[in-house]
Design an enzyme around this catalytic site. Sequence first.
Site, PDB file in Angstrom:
ATOM      1  N   ASP A   9      39.091  38.309  13.838  1.00 40.91           N
ATOM      2  CA  ASP A   9      38.014  38.073  12.877  1.00 40.91           C
ATOM      3  C   ASP A   9      38.494  38.766  11.601  1.00 40.91           C
ATOM      4  OD1 ASP A   9      35.821  38.430  11.270  1.00 40.91           O
ATOM      5  OD2 ASP A   9      34.473  39.026  12.885  1.00 40.91           O
ATOM      6  N   ILE A  10      38.565  38.043  10.509  1.00 38.16           N
ATOM      7  CA  ILE A  10      39.186  38.600   9.302  1.00 38.16           C
ATOM      8  C   ILE A  10      38.434  39.845   8.801  1.00 38.16           C
ATOM      9  CG2 ILE A  10      38.007  37.269   7.470  1.00 38.16           C
ATOM     10  CD1 ILE A  10      40.914  36.785   6.355  1.00 38.16           C
ATOM     11  N   ASN A  23      33.005  29.238  -2.239  1.00 38.54           N
ATOM     12  CA  ASN A  23      32.733  28.013  -3.012  1.00 38.54           C
ATOM     13  C   ASN A  23      32.649  28.402  -4.490  1.00 38.54           C
ATOM     14  OD1 ASN A  23      29.959  28.804  -3.662  1.00 38.54           O
ATOM     15  ND2 ASN A  23      29.582  28.472  -1.479  1.00 38.54           N
ATOM     16  N   GLY A  31      30.490  29.811   7.295  1.00 39.33           N
ATOM     17  CA  GLY A  31      31.873  30.044   7.701  1.00 39.33           C
ATOM     18  C   GLY A  31      32.350  31.469   7.473  1.00 39.33           C
ATOM     19  N   VAL A  32      33.605  31.581   7.044  1.00 42.00           N
ATOM     20  CA  VAL A  32      34.198  32.896   6.854  1.00 42.00           C
ATOM     21  C   VAL A  32      33.511  33.634   5.690  1.00 42.00           C
ATOM     22  CG1 VAL A  32      36.110  32.150   5.373  1.00 42.00           C
ATOM     23  CG2 VAL A  32      36.416  34.094   6.871  1.00 42.00           C
ATOM     24  N   ASP A  33      33.058  32.863   4.715  1.00 43.33           N
ATOM     25  CA  ASP A  33      32.331  33.406   3.557  1.00 43.33           C
ATOM     26  C   ASP A  33      31.087  34.182   4.032  1.00 43.33           C
ATOM     27  OD1 ASP A  33      31.650  33.842   0.961  1.00 43.33           O
ATOM     28  OD2 ASP A  33      31.116  31.765   0.470  1.00 43.33           O
ATOM     29  N   SER A 116      39.962  26.155   3.424  1.00 41.83           N
ATOM     30  CA  SER A 116      39.570  24.728   3.408  1.00 41.83           C
ATOM     31  C   SER A 116      39.552  24.050   4.774  1.00 41.83           C
ATOM     32  CB  SER A 116      40.485  23.897   2.472  1.00 41.83           C
ATOM     33  OG  SER A 116      40.096  24.087   1.137  1.00 41.83           O
ATOM     34  N   GLY A 118      37.741  24.536   7.392  1.00 50.17           N
ATOM     35  CA  GLY A 118      36.466  24.498   8.117  1.00 50.17           C
ATOM     36  C   GLY A 118      35.537  23.477   7.498  1.00 50.17           C
TER      37      GLY A 118
END
Length: 337
Positions: A9-10, A23, A31-33, A116, A118
Amino acid sequence: MPLEIVRNDITKMAVDAIVNAANESLLGGGGVDGCIHRAAGPELLAECRTLGGCKTGDAKITKAYRLPCKYVIHTVGPVWKGGTSGERERLISCYRTSLALAKEHKCESVAFPLISSGVYGYPKDRALRVAVDTIGEFLMENDMTVYIVIFDRAAYQISNKLFANIAEYIDDHYVDEHADSRRERLRRMNRLESKASMVCEDAIMAAPLAMSMDGGRLDDLLVELDAGFSETLLKLIDRTGKKDSEIYKKANVDRKLFSKIRNNPDYKPSKTTAIAFAIALELDLEETRDFIARAGFALSHSSKFDVIIEYFIETKNYDIFEINEALFAFDQSLLGA
Ligand code: AR6
């Protein structure tokens, strides 16, 4: 290892900077954001509000608040529209601008998600190729440790064709303890036969070799045979006419480790480092076997890792980053150090 692919997990990565697949508003999302904002806390969003958004292909940097890293680099990947709307160029630009920002902030280690791939729908195998190629290119000119962080197994795909080719090769060559295919038995018999004929040839060869002992040639021969890994590596680099840095970078090995190897004639590398140099030197299979034997290693058909390495050498594909992509896909250790 300058470029490493890891499953994690980042938000757990203790590196100087992690990259966020954001975005254009930079005001958070899924997502990751979403994961990054949740782990960093509300101060991250507050700082993001001051940035005035970010264009696709561009990147902006913030502090990392409650995350274990120092910075978050927010980049905006392209939305996949079939591949004919400049998606690849813009994805390359995400990696380049993020890496440039990391360098500007003196980061020594950076972790990327697969941007990009996901919500934005970029095909995962192509997204991975762009990531590996662009980061690899950057690392040829810069010293940094870069991680590509794969969140879940499903998020990771190498090209179907490459995967199928390697799987077929493994199928043909890999011998596990229980499988003893007819094909393999035949192969072993052939090997025994050719060994037997070599014994005869050796007997013929022995005569001139014995004669050369008097002439002092054997000493030279022994020196050659005894040359350790480090000495052989340096000789082989000289043979290519390339700079040391070109070779160790191609081997996915960092400068520090290379100078250790260079300065210590008795250096004993790990198998993955030894093979990484064989790949960087573009040795053929026989040369590879000889070279890694100097560090005490061999290639065997009962190791999946070895068979995959053999596949790439046989097909003359010496792109270490592509090899590592494949090794990761087959759950094997990666090349480099
Ligand atoms: N660690 C590492 N990778 C992750 C994690 C994690 N915690 N979570 C997801 N991934 P995506 P995009 C992977 O959708 O395609 C957001 O709403 C995931 O498996 O996060 O660039 C933004 O606000 C996938 O492989 O980013 C934008 O609106 C990769 O991260 C939009 O999504 C990227 O998936 C951006 O879409």
